[in-house]
Design an enzyme around this catalytic site. Structure first.
Site, PDB file in Angstrom:
ATOM      1  N   ARG A   1       0.586  59.841  94.686  1.00 51.60           N
ATOM      2  CA  ARG A   1       0.214  58.528  95.243  1.00 51.60           C
ATOM      3  C   ARG A   1      -1.241  58.272  94.869  1.00 51.60           C
ATOM      4  O   ARG A   1      -2.101  59.138  95.053  1.00 51.60           O
ATOM      5  CB  ARG A   1       0.357  58.506  96.766  1.00 51.60           C
ATOM      6  CG  ARG A   1      -0.276  57.252  97.370  1.00 51.60           C
ATOM      7  CD  ARG A   1       0.049  57.056  98.816  1.00 51.60           C
ATOM      8  NE  ARG A   1       1.449  56.725  98.981  1.00 51.60           N
ATOM      9  CZ  ARG A   1       1.983  56.400 100.168  1.00 51.60           C
ATOM     10  NH1 ARG A   1       1.238  56.371 101.250  1.00 51.60           N
ATOM     11  NH2 ARG A   1       3.255  56.088 100.255  1.00 51.60           N
TER      12      ARG A   1
ATOM     13  N   HIS B   1       6.675  51.368  94.463  1.00 47.55           N
ATOM     14  CA  HIS B   1       6.915  52.514  95.354  1.00 47.55           C
ATOM     15  C   HIS B   1       8.422  52.810  95.238  1.00 47.55           C
ATOM     16  O   HIS B   1       9.200  52.565  96.150  1.00 47.55           O
ATOM     17  CB  HIS B   1       6.523  52.115  96.777  1.00 47.55           C
ATOM     18  CG  HIS B   1       6.374  53.268  97.736  1.00 47.55           C
ATOM     19  ND1 HIS B   1       6.827  54.545  97.479  1.00 47.55           N
ATOM     20  CD2 HIS B   1       5.813  53.316  98.978  1.00 47.55           C
ATOM     21  CE1 HIS B   1       6.544  55.316  98.524  1.00 47.55           C
ATOM     22  NE2 HIS B   1       5.928  54.603  99.435  1.00 47.55           N
TER      23      HIS B   1
ATOM     24  N   ARG C   1       4.581  59.484 106.210  1.00 48.54           N
ATOM     25  CA  ARG C   1       6.002  59.629 105.920  1.00 48.54           C
ATOM     26  C   ARG C   1       6.289  60.139 104.517  1.00 48.54           C
ATOM     27  O   ARG C   1       7.069  61.068 104.328  1.00 48.54           O
ATOM     28  CB  ARG C   1       6.727  58.280 106.061  1.00 48.54           C
ATOM     29  CG  ARG C   1       7.160  57.954 107.453  1.00 48.54           C
ATOM     30  CD  ARG C   1       7.135  56.468 107.654  1.00 48.54           C
ATOM     31  NE  ARG C   1       5.747  56.038 107.650  1.00 48.54           N
ATOM     32  CZ  ARG C   1       4.995  55.999 108.750  1.00 48.54           C
ATOM     33  NH1 ARG C   1       5.500  56.291 109.898  1.00 48.54           N
ATOM     34  NH2 ARG C   1       3.720  55.656 108.688  1.00 48.54           N
ATOM     35  N   THR C   2       5.668  59.504 103.508  1.00 47.55           N
ATOM     36  CA  THR C   2       6.035  59.850 102.136  1.00 47.55           C
ATOM     37  C   THR C   2       5.676  61.308 101.868  1.00 47.55           C
ATOM     38  O   THR C   2       6.492  62.079 101.359  1.00 47.55           O
ATOM     39  CB  THR C   2       5.340  58.904 101.140  1.00 47.55           C
ATOM     40  OG1 THR C   2       5.611  57.562 101.540  1.00 47.55           O
ATOM     41  CG2 THR C   2       5.841  59.125  99.729  1.00 47.55           C
TER      42      THR C   2
ATOM     43  N   LYS D   1     -15.565  65.990  91.957  1.00 44.22           N
ATOM     44  CA  LYS D   1     -16.522  66.358  90.903  1.00 44.22           C
ATOM     45  C   LYS D   1     -16.399  65.434  89.701  1.00 44.22           C
ATOM     46  O   LYS D   1     -17.083  65.607  88.703  1.00 44.22           O
ATOM     47  CB  LYS D   1     -16.275  67.805  90.448  1.00 44.22           C
ATOM     48  CG  LYS D   1     -16.451  68.839  91.542  1.00 44.22           C
ATOM     49  CD  LYS D   1     -16.227  70.232  90.940  1.00 44.22           C
ATOM     50  CE  LYS D   1     -16.151  71.287  92.016  1.00 44.22           C
ATOM     51  NZ  LYS D   1     -15.641  72.561  91.481  1.00 44.22           N
TER      52      LYS D   1
HETATM   53  C1  NCD Z   1       4.076  51.995 102.598  1.00 41.65           C
HETATM   54  C2  NCD Z   1       3.152  52.230 101.419  1.00 41.65           C
HETATM   55  O1  NCD Z   1       2.438  53.236 101.378  1.00 41.65           O
HETATM   56  O2  NCD Z   1       3.199  51.402 100.533  1.00 41.65           O
HETATM   57  N1  NCD Z   1       4.198  53.114 103.431  1.00 41.65           N
HETATM   58  C3  NCD Z   1       5.149  54.063 103.159  1.00 41.65           C
HETATM   59  O3  NCD Z   1       5.127  54.703 102.118  1.00 41.65           O
HETATM   60  N2  NCD Z   1       6.142  54.235 104.039  1.00 41.65           N
HETATM   61  C4  NCD Z   1       3.801  50.736 103.336  1.00 41.65           C
HETATM   62  C5  NCD Z   1       2.437  50.504 103.917  1.00 41.65           C
HETATM   63  O4  NCD Z   1       1.508  51.306 103.776  1.00 41.65           O
HETATM   64  O5  NCD Z   1       2.288  49.485 104.579  1.00 41.65           O
END
Ligand code: NCD
Length: 326
Positions: A124, A152, A74-75, A103
């Site tokens: 991320r 997040h 999703r993100t 590397k």
């Molecule tokens: C979440 C995350 O990555 O923290 N997912 C997301 O970004 N929608 C929640 C999760 O991974 O459980």
């Protein structure tokens, strides 16, 4: 939140004096209530634009580097869609194993590389604090898309935007967070963010070994928001306006035996939801791995699929803001 005059700077170039121009988005701690209302106003406009025209050229010629050291559906795809709906383009780096990271390249050097080619970087990374390290190395804006068990922030913004869109308010609410509150970065950010609003009550339901970290509890307490911890949902479900369910974060456990002990601790299904209000919502950042039964998906209170769509508008708003277009 509708605004009287459009806050989108179409098509006059970027506004370098705009409040958010060139800013990083690293933690929800950086937002005041007024900031949040502004972001939701822009997201609301983005929603209107997507509904009317689908794609438009607000960020034409701009490039986003989408750098993901951890899995994401999703993100990463919503940031890609957000950039492309604004007419910009994306360098996707999700297979870091095929990049120079393998590397031994440091995060800072990878960031310095990408900012030569991109105008904004979404990151991320499995380590808490990594987004801040990246922001120190970069001159271009860094958007934290999850730093380990830390924060997040863009998820919390879309979560709050979802609550506002679905329930019409962000004040006077009882929000119950359920599941893995220790390792779940989404709830760390959301609890902090909601503490900006009035007459909010936060309930935390988790197994004993997955309680909300003290650091978050202390910060929320400083804002005078009442908080209470429970091991079962039963007592507080009837008063809950937002039930925020989370996945037990298997990948963050040091001892796999601990994960086995708590993995099926809570499962939301139509039967369990019977005592809940009619006017409430169930949210989940997704992915789910059994915490919400698919039997509940058709219930009008199940907001988790709509929640993903709101994420697109919020991420469009953030990209436009940090690039001086809103
Ligand atoms: C979440 C995350 O990555 O923290 N997912 C997301 O970004 N929608 C929640 C999760 O991974 O459980």
């Amino acid at each position: 939140m509708p605004t009287n005059s459009s806050s989108l700077h179409l098509p006059f170039g970027e506004n370098k004096n705009a409040q958010w121009y060139g800013k990083d988005i690293l933690s929800v701690k950086q937002f005041s209530r007024a900031d949040l209302e502004y972001i939701f106003g822009v997201a609301h406009e983005m929603r209107g634009m997507v509904e009317r025209v689908g794609t438009f050229d607000l960020l034409k010629g701009k490039i986003l580097a989408n750098l993901f050291y951890e899995p994401s559906t999703r993100t990463s795809s919503s940031f890609t869609a957000a950039m492309e709906r604004l007419g910009g383009s994306v360098i996707p780096i999700s297979e870091v194993k095929y990049s120079s990271v393998t590397k031994g390249e440091s995060l800072s050097d990878t960031i310095r590389t990408l900012e030569c080619y991109a105008d904004v970087i979404v990151l991320r990374h499995p380590e808490t604090g990594s987004a801040e390290i990246a922001a120190k190395a970069a001159k271009k804006p860094i958007l934290n898309a999850g730093d380990g068990v830390g924060e997040h922030p863009t998820q919390a913004l879309l979560d709050a935007f979802t609550i506002k869109a679905e329930l019409g308010k962000l004040d006077n609410l009882t929000v119950t967070m359920l599941g893995d509150l220790k390792y779940g970065r989404t709830v760390h950010s959301l609890a902090r963010l909601l503490s900006n609003f009035t007459n909010i009550k936060l309930n935390y339901v988790s197994p004993d070994i997955l309680k909300m970290p003290k650091e978050v509890l202390d910060e929320v307490a400083e804002k005078k928001v009442p908080q209470a911890e429970y091991s079962s949902l039963e007592k507080i479900l009837p008063e809950t306006d937002v039930l925020y369910v989370t996945r037990v974060q298997k990948e963050r456990f040091e001892d796999p035996a601990d994960y086995e002990k708590v993995k099926g601790a809570y499962v939301i299904d139509p039967e369990i939801m019977k005592p809940a209000k009619k006017e409430m919502i169930v949210m989940h950042p997704l992915p789910r791995v059994g915490e919400i039964s698919t039997d509940f998906d058709d219930d009008p209170r199940a907001a988790y699929f709509r929640q993903m769509e709101y994420g697109l508008y919020v991420r469009m708003a953030l990209l436009a803001m940090v690039l001086g277009k809103a």
